[in-house]
Design an enzyme around this catalytic site. Structure first.
Site, PDB file in Angstrom:
ATOM      1  N   ARG A 240       0.866  -1.178   0.000  1.00 15.06           N
ATOM      2  CA  ARG A 240       0.000   0.000   0.000  1.00 15.06           C
ATOM      3  C   ARG A 240       0.903   1.227   0.000  1.00 15.06           C
ATOM      4  O   ARG A 240       1.917   1.273   0.712  1.00 15.06           O
ATOM      5  CB  ARG A 240      -0.905   0.021   1.236  1.00 15.06           C
ATOM      6  CG  ARG A 240      -2.096  -0.919   1.183  1.00 15.06           C
ATOM      7  CD  ARG A 240      -3.141  -0.501   0.125  1.00 15.06           C
ATOM      8  NE  ARG A 240      -4.274  -1.414   0.090  1.00 15.06           N
ATOM      9  CZ  ARG A 240      -4.375  -2.466  -0.715  1.00 15.06           C
ATOM     10  NH1 ARG A 240      -3.406  -2.769  -1.559  1.00 15.06           N
ATOM     11  NH2 ARG A 240      -5.466  -3.214  -0.690  1.00 15.06           N
ATOM     12  N   GLU A 269      -3.331   7.626  -4.301  1.00 12.45           N
ATOM     13  CA  GLU A 269      -3.821   7.121  -5.586  1.00 12.45           C
ATOM     14  C   GLU A 269      -5.149   7.761  -5.958  1.00 12.45           C
ATOM     15  O   GLU A 269      -5.978   7.947  -5.078  1.00 12.45           O
ATOM     16  CB  GLU A 269      -3.998   5.592  -5.503  1.00 12.45           C
ATOM     17  CG  GLU A 269      -2.678   4.880  -5.602  1.00 12.45           C
ATOM     18  CD  GLU A 269      -2.799   3.369  -5.470  1.00 12.45           C
ATOM     19  OE1 GLU A 269      -3.790   2.796  -5.974  1.00 12.45           O
ATOM     20  OE2 GLU A 269      -1.897   2.771  -4.885  1.00 12.45           O
ATOM     21  N   HIS A 287      -1.180   0.169  -9.827  1.00 11.72           N
ATOM     22  CA  HIS A 287      -1.818  -0.769  -8.886  1.00 11.72           C
ATOM     23  C   HIS A 287      -2.372  -1.996  -9.631  1.00 11.72           C
ATOM     24  O   HIS A 287      -3.538  -2.363  -9.475  1.00 11.72           O
ATOM     25  CB  HIS A 287      -2.921  -0.075  -8.078  1.00 11.72           C
ATOM     26  CG  HIS A 287      -3.171  -0.718  -6.741  1.00 11.72           C
ATOM     27  ND1 HIS A 287      -3.555  -0.024  -5.623  1.00 11.72           N
ATOM     28  CD2 HIS A 287      -3.094  -2.013  -6.346  1.00 11.72           C
ATOM     29  CE1 HIS A 287      -3.709  -0.859  -4.598  1.00 11.72           C
ATOM     30  NE2 HIS A 287      -3.426  -2.079  -5.022  1.00 11.72           N
TER      31      HIS A 287
HETATM   32  C1  GLV Z   1      -4.722  -5.164  -3.989  1.00 10.57           C
HETATM   33  O1  GLV Z   1      -4.047  -4.211  -3.724  1.00 10.57           O
HETATM   34  C2  GLV Z   1      -5.270  -6.019  -2.998  1.00 10.57           C
HETATM   35  O2  GLV Z   1      -5.183  -5.698  -1.789  1.00 10.57           O
HETATM   36  O3  GLV Z   1      -5.833  -7.043  -3.374  1.00 10.57           O
END
Ligand code: GLV
Ligand code: GLV
Length: 323
Positions: A240, A269, A287
């Protein structure tokens, strides 16, 4: 028949599974992130029994109030920092995530970023496309090798462990940090436990982050910790964004405090920290670490299985605990 709301279109596998069990599935008509107000409006007075939420949806008391019949919010992600889990528990609402099914996708992506940065793949590709290549040269775009170097893994969950296995094929030494040492993992991979993050940063040539976002991991990598890293170190983040102080990272990359970075997640983001995208020594992806056909489809099935279990009065497959 239950009514299930999906906040945005996801792969069909899970939707079909729910429909085959005679449930009604309503997918948000808007192809985009729903604002808080839009999400509240979509849920209000609809009596949904279950909701499939995304990591871009903030699921909190306001949402639970708007949808009082909902027994489960099945988050279409392994991370669930977007959900107020303690508030859900207080109300007896089940929260689930999608662990396991995206482990390979994300670990592969982390490794791809490591290779891309160390081999300067994107820079090289841009160089060629810009017509700058005028013939082979001994000093053109020199990168660095992985063989014999040390990879530091911060957070030894499924994804971090998988990455350690890939590292062995490249003769990387692996060190790791987590809340506790894992002797089985050490026996299997030869990895070495580090007493704290600072020690790991000091000895690693490459560092990959695999912790969840918690109050205790926000800005885990900050300006001071970046200074502990080796000047030739490469930092990878597929967890993250807020785990890294992104402005501090931009400074560090600009001033060659470290060599480079590979990032799939960002602090705000979809915005990037000012200057990040101008740096040649970073590779950035939007992402998409779990964005393989296999993982995204398996995630869809897993959210559906969680919902079916809860609707049948059974225990969910992957209910999350309060952190
Ligand atoms: C993506 O970032 C997830 O947490 O699946
Ligand atoms: C997430 O699946 C993790 O455990 O790393």
């Amino acid at each position: 028949m239950a009514k299930i709301f999906v906040t945005r279109k996801i792969p069909e596998a899970g939707i079909e599974l729910l429909k085959n069990n005679n449930h009604e599935v309503v997918v948000s008509a808007q192809d985009g992130v729903l604002s808080k107000a839009e999400l509240v409006a979509s849920l209000k007075d609809q009596n949904y029994d279950a909701v499939i939420s995304l990591l871009t949806d903030k699921i909190d008391a306001e949402i639970f109030d708007a949808s009082p019949n909902t027994k489960i919010f099945a988050n279409y992600a392994v991370g669930y920092d977007n959900v107020d889990v303690p508030e859900a528990k207080k109300r007896g609402i089940v929260i689930t995530n999608t662990p396991g099914v995206l482990t390979n996708a994300v670990a592969e992506h982390a490794f791809a970023l490591l290779l891309a940065v160390s081999k300067r793949l994107v820079e090289s590709d841009t160089f060629l496309r810009e017509g700058k290549y005028d013939g082979w040269a001994p000093l053109l775009l020199l990168g660095t090798e992985l063989t014999g170097k040390t990879l530091g893994i911060v957070g030894l969950g499924r994804i971090g462990s998988r990455l350690a296995q890939y590292a062995r094929a490249f003769d990387l030494r692996v060190v790791y940090y987590d809340i506790a040492a894992n002797s089985d993992f050490e026996k299997m991979t030869g990895a070495k436990f580090m007493a704290n993050v600072d020690e790991l940063l000091k000895v690693s040539d490459f560092v990959s982050i695999h912790v969840p976002l918690l109050p205790s991991t926000k800005h885990l990598i900050n300006a001071d910790r970046l200074k502990l890293m080796k000047p030739h170190a490469i930092l990878i983040n597929t967890s993250r964004g807020p785990v890294i102080d992104e402005a501090a990272l931009v400074e560090a990359l600009r001033n060659k405090v470290i060599r480079g970075a590979g990032l799939d997640v960002f602090e705000n983001e979809p915005k990037l920290a000012p200057g990040l995208a101008d740096l040649p020594n970073v590779v950035i992806t939007p992402h998409t670490a779990s964005a393989t056909e296999e993982a995204r489809s398996a995630m869809s099935e897993l959210v559906a299985k969680n919902i079916l279990a809860v609707l049948n009065g059974e225990k969910a497959v992957s209910e999350v605990a309060v952190n």
